[in-house]
Scaffold this active site. Structure first.
Site, PDB file in Angstrom:
ATOM      1  N   GLY A  50      31.937  45.926  41.208  1.00  0.00           N
ATOM      2  CA  GLY A  50      32.599  45.667  39.921  1.00  0.00           C
ATOM      3  C   GLY A  50      32.147  44.357  39.315  1.00  0.00           C
ATOM      4  O   GLY A  50      32.961  43.560  38.851  1.00  0.00           O
ATOM      5  N   ALA A  51      30.818  44.147  39.314  1.00  0.00           N
ATOM      6  CA  ALA A  51      30.279  42.867  38.817  1.00  0.00           C
ATOM      7  C   ALA A  51      29.945  42.922  37.337  1.00  0.00           C
ATOM      8  O   ALA A  51      29.351  41.991  36.797  1.00  0.00           O
ATOM      9  CB  ALA A  51      29.034  42.485  39.632  1.00  0.00           C
ATOM     10  N   GLY A  54      34.856  40.775  34.079  1.00  0.00           N
ATOM     11  CA  GLY A  54      35.948  39.994  34.664  1.00  0.00           C
ATOM     12  C   GLY A  54      35.555  39.084  35.827  1.00  0.00           C
ATOM     13  O   GLY A  54      34.522  38.391  35.792  1.00  0.00           O
ATOM     14  N   ILE A  55      36.380  39.113  36.846  1.00  0.00           N
ATOM     15  CA  ILE A  55      36.211  38.227  38.006  1.00  0.00           C
ATOM     16  C   ILE A  55      34.890  38.520  38.730  1.00  0.00           C
ATOM     17  O   ILE A  55      34.187  37.605  39.174  1.00  0.00           O
ATOM     18  CB  ILE A  55      37.407  38.404  38.966  1.00  0.00           C
ATOM     19  CG1 ILE A  55      38.721  38.031  38.261  1.00  0.00           C
ATOM     20  CG2 ILE A  55      37.216  37.592  40.237  1.00  0.00           C
ATOM     21  CD1 ILE A  55      39.981  38.475  39.000  1.00  0.00           C
ATOM     22  N   GLY A  56      34.548  39.809  38.815  1.00  0.00           N
ATOM     23  CA  GLY A  56      33.326  40.205  39.525  1.00  0.00           C
ATOM     24  C   GLY A  56      32.075  39.661  38.854  1.00  0.00           C
ATOM     25  O   GLY A  56      31.127  39.244  39.527  1.00  0.00           O
ATOM     26  N   SER A 188      45.781  41.401  45.700  1.00  0.00           N
ATOM     27  CA  SER A 188      46.663  40.910  44.633  1.00  0.00           C
ATOM     28  C   SER A 188      48.045  40.578  45.183  1.00  0.00           C
ATOM     29  O   SER A 188      48.498  41.164  46.174  1.00  0.00           O
ATOM     30  CB  SER A 188      46.806  41.986  43.560  1.00  0.00           C
ATOM     31  OG  SER A 188      47.804  41.646  42.651  1.00  0.00           O
ATOM     32  N   TYR A 218      49.382  50.916  41.941  1.00  0.00           N
ATOM     33  CA  TYR A 218      48.481  49.760  42.040  1.00  0.00           C
ATOM     34  C   TYR A 218      48.912  48.870  43.212  1.00  0.00           C
ATOM     35  O   TYR A 218      48.085  48.477  44.039  1.00  0.00           O
ATOM     36  CB  TYR A 218      48.504  48.979  40.726  1.00  0.00           C
ATOM     37  CG  TYR A 218      47.639  47.739  40.736  1.00  0.00           C
ATOM     38  CD1 TYR A 218      46.259  47.832  40.696  1.00  0.00           C
ATOM     39  CD2 TYR A 218      48.208  46.461  40.783  1.00  0.00           C
ATOM     40  CE1 TYR A 218      45.453  46.693  40.698  1.00  0.00           C
ATOM     41  CE2 TYR A 218      47.416  45.323  40.780  1.00  0.00           C
ATOM     42  CZ  TYR A 218      46.042  45.438  40.738  1.00  0.00           C
ATOM     43  OH  TYR A 218      45.256  44.310  40.753  1.00  0.00           O
TER      44      TYR A 218
HETATM   45  N1  NAP Z   1      43.141  40.214  36.494  1.00  0.00           N
HETATM   46  C1  NAP Z   1      44.148  39.936  37.278  1.00  0.00           C
HETATM   47  O1  NAP Z   1      45.142  39.331  36.852  1.00  0.00           O
HETATM   48  C2  NAP Z   1      44.131  40.327  38.720  1.00  0.00           C
HETATM   49  C3  NAP Z   1      45.204  39.955  39.530  1.00  0.00           C
HETATM   50  C4  NAP Z   1      45.206  40.306  40.858  1.00  0.00           C
HETATM   51  C5  NAP Z   1      44.139  41.012  41.369  1.00  0.00           C
HETATM   52  N2  NAP Z   1      43.104  41.383  40.574  1.00  0.00           N
HETATM   53  C6  NAP Z   1      42.013  42.155  41.172  1.00  0.00           C
HETATM   54  O2  NAP Z   1      40.781  41.561  40.818  1.00  0.00           O
HETATM   55  C7  NAP Z   1      39.749  42.539  40.888  1.00  0.00           C
HETATM   56  C8  NAP Z   1      38.860  42.422  39.665  1.00  0.00           C
HETATM   57  O3  NAP Z   1      39.609  42.784  38.525  1.00  0.00           O
HETATM   58  P1  NAP Z   1      39.424  42.133  37.079  1.00  0.00           P
HETATM   59  O4  NAP Z   1      40.727  41.534  36.736  1.00  0.00           O
HETATM   60  O5  NAP Z   1      38.209  41.309  37.039  1.00  0.00           O
HETATM   61  O6  NAP Z   1      39.286  43.458  36.190  1.00  0.00           O
HETATM   62  P2  NAP Z   1      38.135  43.987  35.224  1.00  0.00           P
HETATM   63  O7  NAP Z   1      37.696  42.946  34.286  1.00  0.00           O
HETATM   64  O8  NAP Z   1      38.665  45.270  34.663  1.00  0.00           O
HETATM   65  O9  NAP Z   1      36.956  44.309  36.229  1.00  0.00           O
HETATM   66  C9  NAP Z   1      37.063  45.355  37.134  1.00  0.00           C
HETATM   67  C10 NAP Z   1      35.682  45.741  37.591  1.00  0.00           C
HETATM   68  O10 NAP Z   1      35.815  46.858  38.482  1.00  0.00           O
HETATM   69  C11 NAP Z   1      34.912  47.867  38.049  1.00  0.00           C
HETATM   70  N3  NAP Z   1      35.342  49.210  38.436  1.00  0.00           N
HETATM   71  C12 NAP Z   1      36.465  49.860  38.091  1.00  0.00           C
HETATM   72  N4  NAP Z   1      36.459  51.089  38.614  1.00  0.00           N
HETATM   73  C13 NAP Z   1      35.307  51.217  39.313  1.00  0.00           C
HETATM   74  C14 NAP Z   1      34.715  52.262  40.052  1.00  0.00           C
HETATM   75  N5  NAP Z   1      35.294  53.457  40.154  1.00  0.00           N
HETATM   76  N6  NAP Z   1      33.536  52.035  40.654  1.00  0.00           N
HETATM   77  C15 NAP Z   1      32.913  50.842  40.524  1.00  0.00           C
HETATM   78  N7  NAP Z   1      33.413  49.816  39.817  1.00  0.00           N
HETATM   79  C16 NAP Z   1      34.588  50.019  39.214  1.00  0.00           C
HETATM   80  C17 NAP Z   1      34.877  47.712  36.533  1.00  0.00           C
HETATM   81  O11 NAP Z   1      33.768  48.404  36.007  1.00  0.00           O
HETATM   82  P3  NAP Z   1      33.606  48.703  34.426  1.00  0.00           P
HETATM   83  O12 NAP Z   1      33.052  47.436  33.862  1.00  0.00           O
HETATM   84  O13 NAP Z   1      32.670  49.836  34.388  1.00  0.00           O
HETATM   85  O14 NAP Z   1      34.969  49.017  33.914  1.00  0.00           O
HETATM   86  C18 NAP Z   1      34.789  46.204  36.423  1.00  0.00           C
HETATM   87  O15 NAP Z   1      33.485  45.752  36.650  1.00  0.00           O
HETATM   88  C19 NAP Z   1      40.464  43.883  41.019  1.00  0.00           C
HETATM   89  O16 NAP Z   1      40.395  44.308  42.356  1.00  0.00           O
HETATM   90  C20 NAP Z   1      41.897  43.573  40.652  1.00  0.00           C
HETATM   91  O17 NAP Z   1      42.820  44.436  41.279  1.00  0.00           O
HETATM   92  C21 NAP Z   1      43.077  41.050  39.249  1.00  0.00           C
END
Ligand code: NAP
Length: 344
Positions: A50-51, A54-56, A188, A218
């Site tokens: 998921g790079a 967002g965080i990735g 999380s 979730y």
């Molecule tokens: N944001 C927060 O407040 C928060 C809090 C606690 C934990 N987290 C955790 O942090 C991690 C990163 O989340 P984020 O906040 O950075 O969200 P994000 O910006 O939505 O990024 C999520 C990434 O995961 C990818 N992804 C989703 N489904 C996938 C799949 N089936 N196969 C491969 N890649 C997939 C997305 O790809 P696309 O670009 O194609 O959509 C995107 O690159 C997650 O595990 C989330 O649960 C986030």
């Protein structure tokens, strides 16, 4: 005191001051990555799932800045290319390689792993299980293999991926015994509200009455992440494999997670235009801040001899500040996950 002055004082100045103090205090409590105490990752191979966003995306950039060979494991290749192009406007360090990985498909996970081993095998130093979905639409979705989506993507996809890549992680760990390879699991705080029903892991029998149940899905997937971390550490220790694992909460981060679903069912305007911007300014981290605990778990020398623990704000997440995880559940989840992904 004039009426207008009182209104300004009580409804603008005092609330703004309180919010400022809260914002300042929250930022004080957040840890920082200690760049002087990191394992050298230059030339080493790391995978970030998921790079593309967002965080990735920030995590991939941070590794590239440090000279690593970064594999961006993404489901949307065009988006990943845009992410790399954007990162390249800031750094020319390291190597960035995009590979297709859709965690909602077990065959994609298997294909990714075998292609990675064929092309870049020889040792994987760090695997960051970052990708995640948060279904905010209120509808139960399924993966290609018929798993409930959050559980399938956030837990099962990464469970299979990690197991398939363990020989590569072990290989890198054997090359340098003082530097174990690392599996970093982006979990999380939401795991706190999770509770796994082992008789209905996919929520087929449990009715999903409203959005609270969706957030439960979730939370459950994130609880599964932490139980996976616990059991993985136990198995790595007993197998004397030189690989450590870590689970973390990045904080509340302003990313796109769940936003697409929310667009289809938008909240009232006062939420999007007033409450959310205030909440964002006071509490939320940006993606760079959100990636700091991932980098801490990936590289900090303080953690070289730790495994199976949880972290947030670049520090150990004290047991007293979160629910205790059940070792029995961790073992049971592992055994059930093995069967679901047909690992053996
Ligand atoms: N944001 C927060 O407040 C928060 C809090 C606690 C934990 N987290 C955790 O942090 C991690 C990163 O989340 P984020 O906040 O950075 O969200 P994000 O910006 O939505 O990024 C999520 C990434 O995961 C990818 N992804 C989703 N489904 C996938 C799949 N089936 N196969 C491969 N890649 C997939 C997305 O790809 P696309 O670009 O194609 O959509 C995107 O690159 C997650 O595990 C989330 O649960 C986030």
């Amino acid at each position: 005191m004039s009426f207008l002055y009182s209104i300004i004082l009580y409804f603008i100045i005092i609330p703004a001051f309180i919010l400022l103090v809260i914002r300042f205090t929250i930022r004080k409590l957040r840890g920082k990555v200690d760049l002087t105490n990191e394992v050298d990752v230059s030339g080493k191979t790391v995978i970030v799932t998921g790079a593309s966003d967002g965080i990735g995306k920030v995590t991939a950039e941070e590794f590239a800045v440090r000279g690593a060979r970064v594999i961006l494991a993404c489901r949307n290749l065009q988006k990943a290319e845009r992410a790399v192009a954007d990162i390249r406007t800031r750094t020319t360090n390291g190597e960035m390689i995009i590979m297709h990985l859709d965690l909602s498909s077990l065959s994609s996970v298997r294909k990714f792993s075998s292609e990675f081993i064929e092309k870049y095998g020889g040792g994987l130093s760090i695997l960051v299980n970052n990708a995640g979905v948060l279904n905010a639409a209120g509808k139960r979705k399924l993966t290609e293999d018929g798993f409930e989506e959050a559980f399938g993507v956030n837990h099962l996809g990464h469970f299979l991926l990690t197991n398939l890549l363990l020989p590569e992680l072990a290989k890198a760990g054997e090359k340098n015994l003082s530097e174990p390879s690392r599996v970093v699991i982006v979990s999380s705080l939401a795991h706190t509200w999770g509770s796994l029903n082992f008789n209905d892991l996919m929520y087929e029998k449990t009715p999903l009455e409203d959005w609270r149940m969706m957030s439960k899905l979730y939370s459950n997937s994130k609880l599964a992440n932490n139980l996976f971390n616990l059991e993985l550490a136990k198995r790595l220790r007993s197998g004397k494999v030189n690989v450590n694992c870590y689970a973390l909460c990045p904080g509340i981060v302003d990313t796109n997670i769940g936003k697409e679903d929310m667009m289809n069912n938008p909240p009232p305007v006062y939420v999007t235009k007033i409450l959310f911007p205030i909440f964002k300014w006071v509490i939320m981290k940006d993606s760079k801040e959100g990636a700091e605990t991932t980098m801490y778990c990936s590289l900090s020398k303080y953690l070289t001899h730790q495994s199976g623990e949880m972290y947030r704000n670049c520090e150990f997440w004290d047991y007293s500040k979160r629910p205790k995880l059940s070792e029995k559940d961790a073992t049971k989840l592992w055994e059930m996950s093995e069967k679901l992904v047909k690992l053996n």
